[in-house]
Design an enzyme around this catalytic site. Structure first.
Site: not given
Ligand code: ACO
Length: 301
Positions: A88, A228, A258
């Site tokens: 990214c 980003h 993204n």
């Molecule tokens: N729908 C419903 N629930 C979900 C989903 C979904 N799509 N995805 C995860 N959950 C659940 C998990 O299983 C977890 O459940 P649990 O508490 O029962 O275990 C809960 O939601 C919380 O999970 P987290 O992973 O802690 O959720 P978070 O608030 O961190 O959100 C997310 C997840 C959206 C992926 C976030 O961490 C994020 O945006 N991270 C950064 C990603 C990013 O920026 N990537 C960029 C790089 S990509 C590249 O370089 C190509």
């Protein structure tokens, strides 16, 4: 497809829509289309391009470089052409390299394209990633300036210790494609979202500050930050850390999700075309991604 909801996706990511390519489209097709628009906007003939950089992790083929397919589609007779893999952060790395080429007198006009078709490497059975990604491309023509406008400063960094946070395990020389790698979903992008989130919030602010320091400017001088578009909560947390109002961040994650290397140039192009960027404005482009890689450019428009 997966156990999720529109409400969860909107509140946890800020994403409302994503764009997905047609099955017969490849990265070079989107890249060439964005390049044509950039060349037209800059009033530059394709034959003037001497350096063509395509930032991508979803190249048309492993060999040759997507940049060569783009060169052919644009009808450029001769230029240096290569791909750049900084996930990214690719567009920021590409802009920085093009600036160095131009400053060194090695070329006059460069074309920098950020393109990714993450839908091609997304596991639509993995709810932690499939809700995030969209396809897109954005391009910029870079050339010399004769006043105090242009790319004033940059900051690039990486930390390979964090490689496993975002990676595609198979398909390269470490783990070539096999029946097992396909069966085990190892050609899809794997991400430890929560860990990425924490690192991202820290390094986005650090990148902007480091780049500003290099040109002796302050966050108060910035007219617009083009980050980003990974997660609205990452952008909001970075704004708080930098002590910059969220109004000064250009946000379009709701429409595209993204888009990896395309995210910053897509947002930049949209901001310019909507009149959010005026001559003399000070912009910060900032990104982070797989590698881990991160960086920022400070630009006087
Ligand atoms: N729908 C419903 N629930 C979900 C989903 C979904 N799509 N995805 C995860 N959950 C659940 C998990 O299983 C977890 O459940 P649990 O508490 O029962 O275990 C809960 O939601 C919380 O999970 P987290 O992973 O802690 O959720 P978070 O608030 O961190 O959100 C997310 C997840 C959206 C992926 C976030 O961490 C994020 O945006 N991270 C950064 C990603 C990013 O920026 N990537 C960029 C790089 S990509 C590249 O370089 C190509």
């Amino acid at each position: 497809m997966v156990d999720t909801s529109d409400e969860w996706i909107r509140t946890r990511t800020g994403i409302l829509e994503r764009r997905i390519c047609a099955p017969d489209e490849a990265a070079s097709d989107l890249a060439a289309e964005s390049a044509r628009k950039a060349l037209e906007h800059a009033k530059v003939d394709p034959q003037e391009i001497e350096l063509l950089i395509v930032a991508t992790v979803t190249q048309d083929t492993l060999c040759p470089a997507t940049a060569c397919y783009v060169q052919e589609q644009l009808g450029i007779k001769a230029c240096a052409a290569f791909d750049l893999n900084a996930a990214c952060t690719g567009f920021i790395y590409g802009i920085t390299i093009s600036k160095a080429y131009i400053q060194a007198g090695m070329c006059d006009k460069a074309l920098v394209i950020g393109v990714d078709l993450l839908s091609r490497v997304t596991d639509y059975e993995d709810r932690a990633t499939c809700i995030l990604f969209g396809d897109g491309a954005g391009a910029a023509v870079v050339g010399p300036t004769d006043d105090d406008r242009g790319i004033l400063a940059e900051y690039l960094s990486a930390d390979g210790k964090l490689a496993s946070l975002i990676h595609i395990p198979a398909g390269g020389s470490r783990l070539p494609a096999s029946v097992e790698t396909v069966q085990n979903h190892q050609h899809y992008l794997k991400m430890s979202g929560n860990e990425v989130f924490k690192v991202a919030v820290r390094i986005l602010g650090e990148s902007v500050n480091q780049a500003l320091q290099k040109c002796g400017l302050k966050v108060e001088d910035l007219s617009l930050v083009i980050p980003h578009q990974a997660n609205i909560r990452i952008i909001e947390a970075s704004a708080r850390r930098l002590n910059i109002s969220l109004d000064k961040f250009y946000i379009n994650i709701d429409k595209y999700g993204n888009t990896s290397a395309a995210s910053v140039p897509l947002a930049l192009d949209e901001a310019v075309r909507k009149g959010r960027v005026k001559s003399g404005d000070l912009l910060a482009l900032v990104a982070f991604g797989g590698g881990f890689t991160w960086g920022a450019n400070i630009i006087r428009w």
